[in-house]
Design a protein around this motif. Structure first.
Motif, short mmCIF file in Angstrom:
data_model
loop_
_atom_site.label_atom_id
_atom_site.label_comp_id
_atom_site.label_asym_id
_atom_site.label_seq_id
_atom_site.Cartn_x
_atom_site.Cartn_y
_atom_site.Cartn_z
N LEU A 21 -35.09 -0.51 60.81
CA LEU A 21 -35.29 -1.14 59.50
C LEU A 21 -36.48 -2.07 59.66
N LYS A 22 -37.29 -2.18 58.60
CA LYS A 22 -38.50 -2.99 58.74
C LYS A 22 -38.72 -3.85 57.50
N ASN A 23 -38.79 -5.17 57.72
CA ASN A 23 -39.18 -6.15 56.70
C ASN A 23 -38.38 -6.06 55.40
N ILE A 24 -37.07 -6.10 55.51
CA ILE A 24 -36.19 -6.07 54.33
C ILE A 24 -36.02 -7.50 53.82
N SER A 25 -36.24 -7.70 52.53
CA SER A 25 -36.07 -9.02 51.91
C SER A 25 -35.38 -8.87 50.56
N PHE A 26 -34.43 -9.75 50.30
CA PHE A 26 -33.82 -9.85 48.97
C PHE A 26 -33.03 -11.15 48.87
N ASN A 27 -32.77 -11.57 47.65
CA ASN A 27 -31.91 -12.71 47.36
C ASN A 27 -30.77 -12.25 46.47
N LEU A 28 -29.58 -12.71 46.76
CA LEU A 28 -28.41 -12.38 45.96
C LEU A 28 -27.81 -13.68 45.46
N ARG A 29 -27.72 -13.80 44.14
CA ARG A 29 -27.14 -15.00 43.55
C ARG A 29 -25.69 -14.72 43.16
N GLU A 30 -24.96 -15.78 42.91
CA GLU A 30 -23.56 -15.65 42.52
C GLU A 30 -23.44 -14.78 41.27
N LYS A 31 -22.46 -13.89 41.26
CA LYS A 31 -22.13 -12.98 40.16
C LYS A 31 -23.18 -11.88 39.94
N GLU A 32 -24.12 -11.73 40.87
CA GLU A 32 -25.07 -10.63 40.78
C GLU A 32 -24.52 -9.42 41.53
N ILE A 33 -24.94 -8.25 41.10
CA ILE A 33 -24.61 -7.00 41.78
C ILE A 33 -25.93 -6.40 42.26
N LEU A 34 -25.98 -6.06 43.53
CA LEU A 34 -27.18 -5.46 44.11
C LEU A 34 -26.83 -4.09 44.66
N GLY A 35 -27.54 -3.09 44.23
CA GLY A 35 -27.36 -1.74 44.77
C GLY A 35 -28.51 -1.38 45.68
N VAL A 36 -28.21 -0.89 46.85
CA VAL A 36 -29.24 -0.43 47.79
C VAL A 36 -29.15 1.09 47.82
N VAL A 37 -30.22 1.74 47.45
CA VAL A 37 -30.22 3.19 47.30
C VAL A 37 -31.13 3.80 48.37
N GLY A 38 -30.68 4.88 48.96
CA GLY A 38 -31.51 5.58 49.95
C GLY A 38 -30.82 6.82 50.43
N GLU A 39 -31.58 7.67 51.06
CA GLU A 39 -31.03 8.91 51.60
C GLU A 39 -30.06 8.61 52.74
N SER A 40 -29.25 9.59 53.06
CA SER A 40 -28.34 9.46 54.19
C SER A 40 -29.17 9.20 55.45
N GLY A 41 -28.76 8.19 56.22
CA GLY A 41 -29.48 7.86 57.44
C GLY A 41 -30.65 6.91 57.25
N SER A 42 -30.83 6.39 56.02
CA SER A 42 -31.99 5.53 55.77
C SER A 42 -31.75 4.07 56.17
N GLY A 43 -30.51 3.71 56.50
CA GLY A 43 -30.25 2.37 57.00
C GLY A 43 -29.45 1.46 56.09
N LYS A 44 -28.88 2.01 55.01
CA LYS A 44 -28.10 1.18 54.09
C LYS A 44 -26.91 0.53 54.79
N THR A 45 -26.16 1.31 55.55
CA THR A 45 -25.00 0.79 56.28
C THR A 45 -25.44 -0.19 57.35
N LEU A 46 -26.53 0.11 58.05
CA LEU A 46 -27.04 -0.80 59.09
C LEU A 46 -27.42 -2.15 58.50
N LEU A 47 -27.97 -2.15 57.30
CA LEU A 47 -28.32 -3.40 56.63
C LEU A 47 -27.07 -4.25 56.41
N SER A 48 -26.01 -3.63 55.90
CA SER A 48 -24.75 -4.35 55.68
C SER A 48 -24.19 -4.88 56.99
N GLN A 49 -24.23 -4.06 58.02
CA GLN A 49 -23.71 -4.47 59.33
C GLN A 49 -24.54 -5.62 59.92
#
Length: 195
Positions: A21-49
């Motif tokens: 994963l390279k240079n991921i940035s985001f801000n999440l505020r209270e009561k916001e919903i953020l969806g991370v979209v990507g192909e299988s194996g693109s790192g979505k689960t790794l980001l959460s972990q």
């Protein structure tokens, strides 16, 4: 102000040195919903972990910062993360979490056992039973009170709940501030009741 702030987060494989994963940035505020979209194996689960510092042994955070409620996650000990953050302030449901369920036990008993383990003796069993019944009702399960007493009522019979592994109920029971899920919620009624 941000509930969660991720700044220039990069992950690398310890053995090869390759960035996953390279240079991921985001801000999440209270009561916001953020969806991370990507192909299988693109790192979505790794980001959460990475956010809860629960990475596979071969991976490490190579750069960047993760701040939760103003606290630097990288400065927290494993004990602090386990005791105060994971499953309490930040809940994480990994991919294929449904496989952790036992299809031979009733749904109500599994949820009650989870509620008891989360609660750690602070609430009476009867109050926790009522909480579980209420949660089942919230996700549109018919006759939820029977799910605690009727033997053999398993997740597979309940349709909607088959995509709600027992760890999802941790979010409701603990009222976590942030919830990450690698599970896809397809049923519109379930999705609405969950959100």
């Amino acid at each position: 102000s941000s509930l969660l702030s991720v700044e220039d987060l990069s992950l690398k494989d310890r053995s090869t040195g390759n960035e996953v994963l390279k240079n991921i940035s985001f801000n999440l505020r209270e009561k916001e919903i953020l969806g991370v979209v990507g192909e299988s194996g693109s790192g979505k689960t790794l980001l959460s972990q990475a956010i809860v510092n629960w990475l596979p042994e071969n991976l490490e955070i190579s750069s960047g910062h993760i701040n939760f409620l103003g606290k630097k996650m990288s400065a927290m000990s494993e004990n602090e993360l386990e005791k105060d953050i994971r499953g309490k302030e930040i809940a994480y449901i990994g991919p294929n979490a449904i496989n952790s369920l036992d299809p031979t036990y009733s749904v109500g008993i599994q949820l009650l056992e989870k509620a008891i383990s989360i609660d750690k003796g602070n609430t009476s069993k009867e109050v926790l039973k009522q909480k579980v019944i209420s949660l089942l009702d919230d996700v549109l399960i018919p006759s939820p009170e029977k799910r605690l007493t009727k033997p053999g009522t398993t997740f597979g019979e309940l349709g909607c709940t088959s995509i709600f592994p027992t760890d999802v109920y941790r979010v409701f029971l603990d009222k976590s501030d942030i919830f990450f899920s690698s599970e896809i919620i397809k049923d519109a009624a379930c999705k609405a009741s969950f959100l």
